[in-house]
Design an enzyme around this catalytic site. Structure first.
Site, PDB file in Angstrom:
ATOM      1  N   ARG A   1       2.502  12.683  -1.018  1.00 51.72           N
ATOM      2  CA  ARG A   1       1.195  12.084  -1.298  1.00 51.72           C
ATOM      3  C   ARG A   1       1.233  10.578  -1.112  1.00 51.72           C
ATOM      4  O   ARG A   1       0.215   9.957  -0.821  1.00 51.72           O
ATOM      5  CB  ARG A   1       0.715  12.512  -2.682  1.00 51.72           C
ATOM      6  CG  ARG A   1       0.399  14.010  -2.675  1.00 51.72           C
ATOM      7  CD  ARG A   1      -0.137  14.534  -3.986  1.00 51.72           C
ATOM      8  NE  ARG A   1      -0.219  16.005  -3.928  1.00 51.72           N
ATOM      9  CZ  ARG A   1      -0.462  16.768  -4.970  1.00 51.72           C
ATOM     10  NH1 ARG A   1      -0.654  16.215  -6.168  1.00 51.72           N
ATOM     11  NH2 ARG A   1      -0.522  18.069  -4.834  1.00 51.72           N
TER      12      ARG A   1
ATOM     13  N   GLU B   1      -0.849  36.697  -3.187  1.00 51.27           N
ATOM     14  CA  GLU B   1      -1.488  35.661  -2.357  1.00 51.27           C
ATOM     15  C   GLU B   1      -1.054  35.802  -0.898  1.00 51.27           C
ATOM     16  O   GLU B   1      -1.866  35.701   0.012  1.00 51.27           O
ATOM     17  CB  GLU B   1      -1.110  34.252  -2.858  1.00 51.27           C
ATOM     18  CG  GLU B   1      -1.852  33.810  -4.108  1.00 51.27           C
ATOM     19  CD  GLU B   1      -3.223  33.217  -3.799  1.00 51.27           C
ATOM     20  OE1 GLU B   1      -3.672  33.271  -2.634  1.00 51.27           O
ATOM     21  OE2 GLU B   1      -3.849  32.701  -4.740  1.00 51.27           O
TER      22      GLU B   1
ATOM     23  N   CYS C   1      -8.551  18.743  -1.643  1.00 56.09           N
ATOM     24  CA  CYS C   1      -8.368  19.483  -0.389  1.00 56.09           C
ATOM     25  C   CYS C   1      -9.651  20.041   0.206  1.00 56.09           C
ATOM     26  O   CYS C   1      -9.612  20.908   1.085  1.00 56.09           O
ATOM     27  CB  CYS C   1      -7.346  20.597  -0.591  1.00 56.09           C
ATOM     28  SG  CYS C   1      -5.721  19.946  -1.065  1.00 56.09           S
TER      29      CYS C   1
ATOM     30  N   LYS D   1       5.872  27.724  -0.397  1.00 52.69           N
ATOM     31  CA  LYS D   1       6.006  26.274  -0.535  1.00 52.69           C
ATOM     32  C   LYS D   1       5.794  25.866  -1.978  1.00 52.69           C
ATOM     33  O   LYS D   1       4.830  26.328  -2.562  1.00 52.69           O
ATOM     34  CB  LYS D   1       4.944  25.616   0.345  1.00 52.69           C
ATOM     35  CG  LYS D   1       4.867  24.117   0.200  1.00 52.69           C
ATOM     36  CD  LYS D   1       3.740  23.551   1.013  1.00 52.69           C
ATOM     37  CE  LYS D   1       3.577  22.100   0.623  1.00 52.69           C
ATOM     38  NZ  LYS D   1       2.337  21.536   1.057  1.00 52.69           N
TER      39      LYS D   1
ATOM     40  N   SER E   1       8.643  17.311   0.441  1.00 52.11           N
ATOM     41  CA  SER E   1       9.037  15.903   0.335  1.00 52.11           C
ATOM     42  C   SER E   1       9.940  15.607  -0.860  1.00 52.11           C
ATOM     43  O   SER E   1      10.913  14.870  -0.729  1.00 52.11           O
ATOM     44  CB  SER E   1       7.774  15.039   0.271  1.00 52.11           C
ATOM     45  OG  SER E   1       6.940  15.445  -0.793  1.00 52.11           O
TER      46      SER E   1
ATOM     47  N   CYS F   1      -7.320  16.923   2.264  1.00 53.48           N
ATOM     48  CA  CYS F   1      -6.908  15.916   1.271  1.00 53.48           C
ATOM     49  C   CYS F   1      -6.501  14.577   1.885  1.00 53.48           C
ATOM     50  O   CYS F   1      -6.645  13.539   1.252  1.00 53.48           O
ATOM     51  CB  CYS F   1      -5.804  16.464   0.372  1.00 53.48           C
ATOM     52  SG  CYS F   1      -4.428  17.184   1.249  1.00 53.48           S
TER      53      CYS F   1
ATOM     54  N   CYS G   1      -6.270  20.766   6.508  1.00 57.44           N
ATOM     55  CA  CYS G   1      -6.693  20.535   5.123  1.00 57.44           C
ATOM     56  C   CYS G   1      -7.563  19.283   5.109  1.00 57.44           C
ATOM     57  O   CYS G   1      -7.710  18.615   6.133  1.00 57.44           O
ATOM     58  CB  CYS G   1      -5.479  20.357   4.215  1.00 57.44           C
ATOM     59  SG  CYS G   1      -5.884  20.638   2.477  1.00 57.44           S
TER      60      CYS G   1
ATOM     61  N   LYS H   1       1.355  28.867  -2.133  1.00 57.47           N
ATOM     62  CA  LYS H   1       1.597  27.435  -2.333  1.00 57.47           C
ATOM     63  C   LYS H   1       1.392  27.105  -3.801  1.00 57.47           C
ATOM     64  O   LYS H   1       0.315  27.338  -4.355  1.00 57.47           O
ATOM     65  CB  LYS H   1       0.626  26.639  -1.468  1.00 57.47           C
ATOM     66  CG  LYS H   1       0.774  25.127  -1.624  1.00 57.47           C
ATOM     67  CD  LYS H   1      -0.089  24.395  -0.615  1.00 57.47           C
ATOM     68  CE  LYS H   1      -0.032  22.901  -0.825  1.00 57.47           C
ATOM     69  NZ  LYS H   1      -0.915  22.174   0.094  1.00 57.47           N
TER      70      LYS H   1
ATOM     71  N   ARG I   1      -4.591  19.719  -8.592  1.00 55.09           N
ATOM     72  CA  ARG I   1      -4.920  20.808  -7.664  1.00 55.09           C
ATOM     73  C   ARG I   1      -4.704  22.188  -8.296  1.00 55.09           C
ATOM     74  O   ARG I   1      -4.639  23.189  -7.592  1.00 55.09           O
ATOM     75  CB  ARG I   1      -4.065  20.695  -6.398  1.00 55.09           C
ATOM     76  CG  ARG I   1      -4.155  19.364  -5.665  1.00 55.09           C
ATOM     77  CD  ARG I   1      -3.828  19.547  -4.186  1.00 55.09           C
ATOM     78  NE  ARG I   1      -3.247  18.392  -3.531  1.00 55.09           N
ATOM     79  CZ  ARG I   1      -3.908  17.282  -3.200  1.00 55.09           C
ATOM     80  NH1 ARG I   1      -5.195  17.155  -3.517  1.00 55.09           N
ATOM     81  NH2 ARG I   1      -3.293  16.298  -2.580  1.00 55.09           N
TER      82      ARG I   1
ATOM     83  N   TYR J   1      11.940  17.889   6.692  1.00 56.48           N
ATOM     84  CA  TYR J   1      12.171  16.495   7.097  1.00 56.48           C
ATOM     85  C   TYR J   1      13.641  16.288   7.481  1.00 56.48           C
ATOM     86  O   TYR J   1      13.992  15.252   8.026  1.00 56.48           O
ATOM     87  CB  TYR J   1      11.771  15.545   5.953  1.00 56.48           C
ATOM     88  CG  TYR J   1      10.355  15.804   5.476  1.00 56.48           C
ATOM     89  CD1 TYR J   1       9.268  15.326   6.197  1.00 56.48           C
ATOM     90  CD2 TYR J   1      10.106  16.584   4.339  1.00 56.48           C
ATOM     91  CE1 TYR J   1       7.965  15.599   5.794  1.00 56.48           C
ATOM     92  CE2 TYR J   1       8.812  16.863   3.927  1.00 56.48           C
ATOM     93  CZ  TYR J   1       7.748  16.371   4.657  1.00 56.48           C
ATOM     94  OH  TYR J   1       6.471  16.661   4.264  1.00 56.48           O
TER      95      TYR J   1
HETATM   96  C1  PBG Z   1      -1.874  19.139   2.111  1.00 62.25           C
HETATM   97  C2  PBG Z   1      -0.398  19.298   2.124  1.00 62.25           C
HETATM   98  C3  PBG Z   1       0.531  18.894   1.144  1.00 62.25           C
HETATM   99  C4  PBG Z   1       1.800  19.173   1.670  1.00 62.25           C
HETATM  100  C5  PBG Z   1       1.609  19.746   2.919  1.00 62.25           C
HETATM  101  N1  PBG Z   1       0.240  19.833   3.176  1.00 62.25           N
HETATM  102  C6  PBG Z   1       0.378  18.201  -0.130  1.00 62.25           C
HETATM  103  C7  PBG Z   1      -0.350  18.703  -1.281  1.00 62.25           C
HETATM  104  O1  PBG Z   1      -0.785  19.852  -1.373  1.00 62.25           O
HETATM  105  O2  PBG Z   1      -0.502  17.871  -2.165  1.00 62.25           O
HETATM  106  C8  PBG Z   1       3.077  18.863   0.963  1.00 62.25           C
HETATM  107  C9  PBG Z   1       4.231  18.559   1.807  1.00 62.25           C
HETATM  108  C10 PBG Z   1       5.378  17.874   1.153  1.00 62.25           C
HETATM  109  O3  PBG Z   1       5.412  17.592  -0.069  1.00 62.25           O
HETATM  110  O4  PBG Z   1       6.298  17.581   1.900  1.00 62.25           O
HETATM  111  N2  PBG Z   1      -2.578  20.108   1.452  1.00 62.25           N
HETATM  112 ZN    ZN Z   2      -4.726  19.434   0.961  1.00 60.62          ZN
END
Ligand code: PBG
Ligand code: ZN
Length: 325
Positions: A204, A232, A127, A247, A273, A119, A117, A194, A216, A312
């Site tokens: 982030r 999707e 992204c 996700k 996260s 971002c 990605c 996602k 986003r 994690y």
């Molecule tokens: C990047 C990405 C993100 C996550 C994984 N790859 C963040 C986003 O889309 O803002 C999130 C992972 C997490 O929150 O643990 N595109």
């Molecule tokens: Zn991204």
């Protein structure tokens, strides 16, 4: 007489015999955040137990992971310099390419997945490349540089590419770029479903990737949409993805089941996260029996249909499983 269910629960060995879902260390992919420098290991305040590390520390971390039986990792790079197109991600000496080479050199037995990605690499935190008129990502311009990024990861030695930007047509684009460069056998795990989610907040912070304007929502999915969520993932299967993903995980277990029932591909969940932080802080404040709740959550992912869990918690789970045996 009507005690059939009770009878199978009375004895712990019998409970094991009839258990429908199990969690194994083999189910996990562990996320790692890498930045340049040396001897850097900085804990993320919003995610206790999660660190930003320099490459030398990552190599030591891999030793520890292997001792726990965890051989699969997914890498996130935090570059020193960010710009409008995320140049560091397109460079053979960028943070990710250098990390992959270092890890595969010292730990050829690790299975290295790369998050693909922009971002973390762009100064605006979106992204991909920005379309100034619509003030959001320009899908097709981003596809072009994504193909380049995939080949850079592949050349550096990545074992699997995981595009997370939710650009339309990304799987087809990456498949043809990889095939064109001779990487027909490199698998793609798509972040196929996602959602635009508040649960990414702590990530982030650690990836330093909060968008500087807007959000986003034009490329990530509306949490309210179930049919679209299935479509999707199905679309990415048709484009050639090898593994699909839902996700976040915990608030979307219905979608995990839906996607599972609509595909024959392996399915991953990303236990994100914010989900980690909720349990972590509740545990640290003695509000829950942390280990028990973590394990219950992992079982729920598997029961919903996940084959792979990106989490994690992976190291903690591996330790719990070792204790049990
Ligand atoms: C990047 C990405 C993100 C996550 C994984 N790859 C963040 C986003 O889309 O803002 C999130 C992972 C997490 O929150 O643990 N595109
Ligand atoms: Zn991204």
């Amino acid at each position: 007489m009507f005690q059939r269910f009770r009878r199978t629960r009375l004895n712990k060995h019998l409970r094991s015999l009839v258990r429908e879902t199990t969690v194994s260390v083999d189910d996990f992919i562990y996320p790692l955040f890498i930045r340049s420098g040396e001897s850097i290991k900085t804990e993320v305040s919003s995610m206790p137990g999660v660190f930003q590390m320099s490459i030398d520390e990552i190599l030591k971390e891999c030793d520890e992971l292997k001792k726990l039986g965890i051989y699969s990792i997914i890498l996130f790079g935090i570059p020193d310099v960010k710009d409008s197109i995320g140049s560091d991600a397109l460079c053979e000496n960028g943070i990710i390419a250098s990390s992959i080479r270092a890890i595969k050199d010292r730990h050829p037995d690790m299975f290295v997945v790369t998050d693909l990605c922009f971002c973390e690499y762009t100064d605006h935190g979106h992204c991909g490349i920005i379309d100034e008129v619509n003030e959001t990502v320009n899908n097709d311009a981003t596809l072009e540089i994504s193909g380049q990024q995939a080949v850079i990861h592949a050349k550096a030695g990545a074992d699997m590419i995981a595009p997370s930007g939710m650009m339309d047509g990304i799987i087809e684009t990456l498949r043809s770029s990889l095939d064109g460069a001779g990487y027909e056998n490199l698998p793609i795990m798509s972040y196929s479903t996602k959602f635009a989610s508040g649960y990414y907040g702590p990530f982030r912070d650690v990836a330093e990737s909060t968008p500087s304007f807007g959000d986003r929502a034009s490329y990530q999915m509306d949490p309210a949409n179930r049919r679209e969520a299935i479509n999707e993932s199905v679309s990415d299967e048709l484009q050639g993805a090898d593994i699909l993903m839902v996700k976040p995980a915990l608030a979307y277990l219905d979608i995990v089941r839906d996607v599972k029932d609509n595909t024959s591909l392996p399915l991953a969940v990303y236990n994100v996260s914010g989900e980690y932080a909720m349990l972590k802080f509740a545990g640290m404040n003695d509000l829950i029996d942390y280990e028990r709740v973590v394990m219950e959550t992992m079982i729920a992912f598997k029961r919903a249909g996940a084959d792979i869990i990106i989490s994690y918690h992976a190291k903690e789970v591996a330790k719990m499983l070792q204790k049990k045996n």
